[in-house]
Each structure stands twice: as C-alpha cells, then as structure tokens.
Design an enzyme around this catalytic site. Structure first.
Site, PDB file in Angstrom:
ATOM      1  N   LYS A   1       1.262  -1.996  -0.113  1.00 41.92           N
ATOM      2  CA  LYS A   1      -0.121   0.118   0.223  1.00 41.92           C
ATOM      3  C   LYS A   1       1.066   1.402   0.268  1.00 41.92           C
ATOM      4  CE  LYS A   1      -3.968  -2.084   1.878  1.00 41.92           C
ATOM      5  NZ  LYS A   1      -5.532  -1.941   3.331  1.00 41.92           N
TER       6      LYS A   1
ATOM      7  N   LYS B   1     -11.625  -8.863  -7.340  1.00 43.15           N
ATOM      8  CA  LYS B   1     -13.034  -8.919  -6.861  1.00 43.15           C
ATOM      9  C   LYS B   1     -14.062  -7.611  -6.743  1.00 43.15           C
ATOM     10  CE  LYS B   1     -12.324  -9.330  -1.921  1.00 43.15           C
ATOM     11  NZ  LYS B   1     -11.592  -9.424  -0.539  1.00 43.15           N
TER      12      LYS B   1
ATOM     13  N   LYS C   1     -15.838  -2.895  -1.655  1.00 40.04           N
ATOM     14  CA  LYS C   1     -17.255  -1.842  -1.464  1.00 40.04           C
ATOM     15  C   LYS C   1     -16.630  -0.802  -1.765  1.00 40.04           C
ATOM     16  CE  LYS C   1     -15.863  -2.752   3.503  1.00 40.04           C
ATOM     17  NZ  LYS C   1     -14.860  -3.784   3.349  1.00 40.04           N
TER      18      LYS C   1
END
Length: 325
Positions: A108, A193, A196
C-alpha cells in the site's frame, strides 16, 4: 472460545461481504463470538469524516439486520480510550523491523508513493492496532483471509513476547481459515473482486441497493460470446461469477446451476431474483434500524459497554505488568 472478526467501513457492504462473511457470522456464530465495525482502520488513508461516521452506523445496522446478536457487535472507535492505551503498550513491545515487514504496508505504501499520495504513519502502525483489537477481547480464533494472516501472526508474537517479558496478560490467538465460500467478482470486470471501495461501482452489488438498481447492474454484467452455459471459470469468468452468485444465494452446487437455462439472459434474470430475495430482508431491517435512531444508539451503546467491560481487566493487567498502571 472466542472467535473475533471485523469489517472496515471503507464503503457500503457488498453482496460479496454479505455472502462471504456477514451471512456466515450470523448462521455459524457461537455465543462467545464478537464482530465489530473497524472504523479506526478506515482512517489509514484519506477519508471523509462524515462519510466514515455514516458508513459505520450503516455497517453496524447491517450486522444486526443479518441476524447477528446485538450483544455480539460493537463499533471499534467506541473503545478508543482502551485501544489507544493498549496499542501504545504493544508498540513498545513491537520492533520496527517487524512492523516494516508487513506485506500490506509495503504494497500500500508503494502504491501511495506511485500516486504521489502521502503515506500515513497509521498505515505503518495499523497492524499493532489490529493486535490490540484482538488481544483486548481475549480472542482465541481470528478468521482471516490470506492477506491478513500475517497481521494475526504479529498479534501472536506480541502476546507471547509481552507474556514472557512481563507476565501473563494475553490469550495467544490463532488465525483460522474460514470455510470456503463464493468469491464474488465485479460484474463489470470479473478479473477483480467485488470491492466496497471500488471507484467504479457499476459492477458492484451493494446490500442496500434497491431492487431496480440490482436488476440493472446484473443485466449489464459482462459475460462472453461463446454461448455455452457451463461452469468454466478460466474460460468464461463472467458467466462463472454469475453461476457462483446464484449458487450462493440458492444453496445449490455451482456446477448444477447452469442447467435449465436457454440463454445468458435467462440466467441473469434468475440471478437477479435470487439476489433481490437474498438481500431484501437485510436491506429492509437495516432501513428500519437506521430510521429508529434511538434503537440503533441503544444497540451501539450496549455493545460498546459489553466489549469495554470484557477487555477492562486485560488492559488493567497489561498496564500493571508494564509498569504504567
């Protein structure tokens, strides 16, 4: 035996979150299990405070609406005084090298640097906060995916190190692999995937989507031009994703779901109806809870009180053994 799981309000809950985790928590949960909304984890990158607050309430309502016992849920930030204290104690137990080795931080932070976005210190220390989440509640088992297993291993290391150096304060948790469930992919791009926090929500089915919106998204789902109604994930990933969604909603084996349909359109109609009916009671109950502010506040306050009470003696012991309590 306490099993402990959480969901981060980085976006609205998706069909994948519900089928892959929340529904299972509700159906397979045991009396001692705990489930939490990890809103503090949602602060490790740029975020909108008001949106974070709204998403945390909605996710809490989703958990209860899905059938999880209200006494087993809480919102992470409601335990901030305890978690802040314990995180500091654990940071004083953790080495820089251990934190720097966390794969998620490296991935990240590299992505943030490529995007010229500041890397927050919280992204580096987040695994220690996660360890505090787990150890404060005395969790024995932590169901996690492969991407979080390293963080649970860090919690184990810190628990053992603290117990060995200062005295027994913590249960040493273990990561467990949840039962295999449907891996729900993005309808617009079945190579990724269903997420959200996806920037493009065209292929994401959210728990709170109205039936008409679910219908439109599924109708536009990517398939292929082969015209074969068979379960072939490698060759027909879009079709396979629809079949897996239908199987998860109906309880049928995925390889049996393709039979009986004459076209992709017929299959999409069946998937649409199955998804709408699967999500309908959760969406409606969530809407009731969100509308009844006093009731949701009561559930949240009680959950926080129970979780705080549960962890109080562990934090007190850790502070005393560490020489600061």
């Amino acid at each position: 035996m306490t099993r402990f799981s959480g969901v981060t309000p980085s976006g609205n809950a998706t069909l994948g979150n519900y089928l892959g985790a929340i529904r299972r928590w509700a159906s397979e949960g045991r009396p001692g299990d705990l489930y939490f909304v990890s809103d503090l984890h949602g602060m490790t990158s740029a975020y909108n405070p008001q949106r974070l607050r709204v998403l945390a309430r909605e996710l809490l309502a989703n958990l209860v609406a899905s059938g999880i016992e209200p006494d087993q849920v809480f919102v992470q930030s409601d335990l901030l005084p305890q978690l802040g204290a314990l995180t500091w104690i654990l940071e004083c137990t953790c080495s820089f090298g251990e934190a720097a080795r966390m794969t998620q931080f490296k991935e990240k932070s590299n992505r943030r640097e490529l995007e010229a976005t500041p890397v927050r210190v919280s992204l580096f220390t987040y695994p220690v906060l996660m360890a505090a989440d787990i150890l404060l509640q005395g969790a024995d088992e932590v169901p996690v995916g492969e991407d979080q297993a390293q963080h649970v291993e860090l919690a184990r290391t810190l628990a053992r190190r603290f117990n060995g150096a200062y005295g027994d304060a913590f249960v040493v948790p273990r990561a467990v692999t949840p039962p295999a469930g449907a891996r729900i992919m993005d309808l617009a791009d079945p190579s990724r995937k269903m997420d959200k926090s996806a920037r493009d929500a065209a292929g994401v089915l959210f728990v709170m989507d109205e039936p008409d919106l679910l219908r439109r998204k599924i109708r536009r789902a990517v398939t292929d031009g082969l015209g074969r109604l068979e379960y072939r994930p490698a060759e027909q990933p879009g079709l396979a994703n629809l079949l897996e969604i239908l199987a998860a909603c109906t309880g049928k084996p995925v390889r049996e779901t393709a039979g009986g349909f004459g076209s992709y359109g017929e299959l999409k109609e069946a998937v649409t109806e199955a998804v709408i009916e699967e999500l309908r009671p959760v969406r409606e109950r969530t809407q009731e809870l969100l509308a009844d502010t006093a009731e949701l506040d009561r559930i949240r306050a009680r959950g926080a009180a129970l979780a705080s009470e549960r962890g109080a003696h562990r934090l007190a012991a850790a502070r005393r053994l560490a020489g600061v309590g």
